[in-house]
Motif scaffolding. Sequence first.
Motif, PDB file in Angstrom:
ATOM      1  N   GLY A 345     -65.274 -22.448  56.619  1.00 57.54           N
ATOM      2  CA  GLY A 345     -63.842 -22.004  56.565  1.00 57.54           C
ATOM      3  C   GLY A 345     -63.184 -22.558  57.546  1.00 57.54           C
ATOM      4  O   GLY A 345     -63.445 -23.412  58.409  1.00 57.54           O
ATOM      5  N   TRP A 346     -61.783 -22.350  57.658  1.00 63.11           N
ATOM      6  CA  TRP A 346     -60.884 -22.976  58.563  1.00 63.11           C
ATOM      7  C   TRP A 346     -60.365 -21.857  59.721  1.00 63.11           C
ATOM      8  O   TRP A 346     -60.009 -20.854  59.230  1.00 63.11           O
ATOM      9  CB  TRP A 346     -59.956 -23.622  58.063  1.00 63.11           C
ATOM     10  N   TRP A 347     -60.443 -22.400  61.016  1.00 62.39           N
ATOM     11  CA  TRP A 347     -60.158 -21.302  61.909  1.00 62.39           C
ATOM     12  C   TRP A 347     -59.098 -21.919  63.063  1.00 62.39           C
ATOM     13  O   TRP A 347     -59.061 -22.933  63.067  1.00 62.39           O
ATOM     14  CB  TRP A 347     -61.536 -20.685  62.754  1.00 62.39           C
ATOM     15  N   VAL A 366     -55.249 -22.244  53.983  1.00 60.31           N
ATOM     16  CA  VAL A 366     -55.529 -23.658  53.852  1.00 60.31           C
ATOM     17  C   VAL A 366     -56.026 -24.091  52.270  1.00 60.31           C
ATOM     18  O   VAL A 366     -55.449 -24.753  51.840  1.00 60.31           O
ATOM     19  CB  VAL A 366     -56.631 -24.029  54.711  1.00 60.31           C
ATOM     20  N   GLU A 367     -56.623 -23.085  51.670  1.00 60.79           N
ATOM     21  CA  GLU A 367     -57.123 -23.250  50.234  1.00 60.79           C
ATOM     22  C   GLU A 367     -55.826 -23.176  49.457  1.00 60.79           C
ATOM     23  O   GLU A 367     -55.607 -23.751  48.403  1.00 60.79           O
ATOM     24  CB  GLU A 367     -58.026 -22.095  50.012  1.00 60.79           C
ATOM     25  N   GLN A 368     -54.927 -22.220  49.768  1.00 64.56           N
ATOM     26  CA  GLN A 368     -53.637 -22.284  49.026  1.00 64.56           C
ATOM     27  C   GLN A 368     -52.773 -23.657  49.455  1.00 64.56           C
ATOM     28  O   GLN A 368     -52.211 -24.056  48.220  1.00 64.56           O
ATOM     29  CB  GLN A 368     -52.732 -21.045  49.583  1.00 64.56           C
ATOM     30  N   LEU A 369     -52.703 -23.964  50.395  1.00 60.57           N
ATOM     31  CA  LEU A 369     -51.950 -25.361  50.417  1.00 60.57           C
ATOM     32  C   LEU A 369     -52.659 -26.286  49.654  1.00 60.57           C
ATOM     33  O   LEU A 369     -52.027 -27.158  48.925  1.00 60.57           O
ATOM     34  CB  LEU A 369     -52.172 -25.675  52.127  1.00 60.57           C
ATOM     35  N   HIS A 370     -54.033 -26.407  49.575  1.00 61.86           N
ATOM     36  CA  HIS A 370     -54.747 -27.390  49.129  1.00 61.86           C
ATOM     37  C   HIS A 370     -54.372 -27.229  47.467  1.00 61.86           C
ATOM     38  O   HIS A 370     -54.464 -28.271  46.782  1.00 61.86           O
ATOM     39  CB  HIS A 370     -56.309 -27.235  49.329  1.00 61.86           C
TER      40      HIS A 370
END
Length: 518
Positions: A345-347, A366-370
């Motif tokens: 994940g991204w933290w 971040v997943e939504q942005l990607h």
Amino acid sequence: MGSPAPLLTVICNVHDDPDRLPRAVASALAAWDGPGIEVLVVDDGSTDDTGAVADRLAAADERVRVLHRGTNDGAPGAPRNLGLDDARGEWVAFVDSDDEYLPGTLRRLVDRAVDGDADVAAGAVARYNERTDRVTPLPATAYTSGPVGPLAPGSPLWLDTIAVAKVLRRNLLDELRIRFPERILYEDQPFTVAVWSAARRVATLDEVVYHWYVNNVAGEESITARRHEIDNFHDRVAANRAIDDQLAGRPDLAAAKLDKFVRHDLALYAKDLDAREPAYRAAFLGAASDYLAGVPAELRAGLEQPYRLVVREIVDGTPESALAACLFAFRSHHVDRPLDRRSGGWWWPHRPAAGSTADHDLTGLVEQLHARGRSVRTTRCTALSAEGARLRLRGSVVDGDATLGSSARVTVVVVDRETASPVATASARVGRDGAFEVELDLPASGPRAADATWDLKVGWASGLRRLVARRPGPLRAVEAPPADELTDALAATPLSGVVEAYRTRNGNLSLRRVGAAG
């Protein structure tokens, strides 16, 4: 025998504004055009000839009355309340002395309210730039183009917290004793939220009814636009505390109210904290923390990312992490270092793993942005110079989510702010350390040379040519250096004595002709 009570009272509070007051009063009268209206001018302790100007307006038109208030406390709440207490109309409206209504609009608002058996009728507002004569619709009032229900979570009424561009049934205000808080700015926010929460029905008029005159020249801003003064933020918080008190009996609205404060009120100040002095930053973070620490944990947990992150860091993070979180949340996901990659994940990188909570998990964001083809990436100017008509820009890219790649190329685009058209482009390869350098031809002189302004934006190799040719607007802005680095990085400005670089209110880098006001 006194004159019959008017159908509409328009309250105009004024302080030391003799030149523009006649325009505001005339606009209110023209917005009704006929009998049945009174414009009640409240002279709020003026120290010049404003009071005399108001008296002359009243002498020339029996539809104008004047109240003279002997003292001025620096805020509009008290004079507006004085006007409400003395109003005779069945409906009331407000106009600021430096603004104006458009012809016929107040009559159409009252007609719409009466026809709809509503307690309030609202129209749209447009900003009027006094320097350029440019009229721009105010997004917060765009809801008037469709039906709107009473105040509820998700309602567009949360964003329309200005008192003007509305007619209000006076009985509603008097029966519930809805009045403006005094001695603070943003007094219209608690007032309008109280109206929205009490109104049985809200009618709307799908047209611009009001021009809000805006002066963006530094040092000449209106009192509510002086967000660089910390007392301005203190008043904003005080207004929000007043709203909290009003909504104490409406727990169904608490989450929506917090969301509005964080996304809108907090964002207005936090998005450019890096341009403020250290003393301002400390005072801002202290006041914001004091207010947000009192918000129940379950409400904070309901905020979406990155707003949950910014509240967490303001309340119990370090000042450095709180500043970084503000810029990340409110300035296009600005990062000054890459996000941490942990357990797939991204933290948040300003917190060690041992001190991280669910509020620091940015994986979903971040997943939504990607999924939308976007990334977490910040491009900043580090040096700028010019020789003749050639502009040399050095920059640095922070690749927040490791999506840049090892052979990435960046294209810098000079975009004309008026036309949104690209006027110059240049590409360069991005080094391993994120650094790059480009040279561009400065825009040539033309018929708009005196006030031309250009924004510097960046795009990336994938799909760049098509993006530049068809839609330059979505290109990301090049950020100006932080305030403490601005002088050194832009030491060569004004560039060639023709164009100067400056930092916008949103922290981005722009160019303008020497002597033009941006």
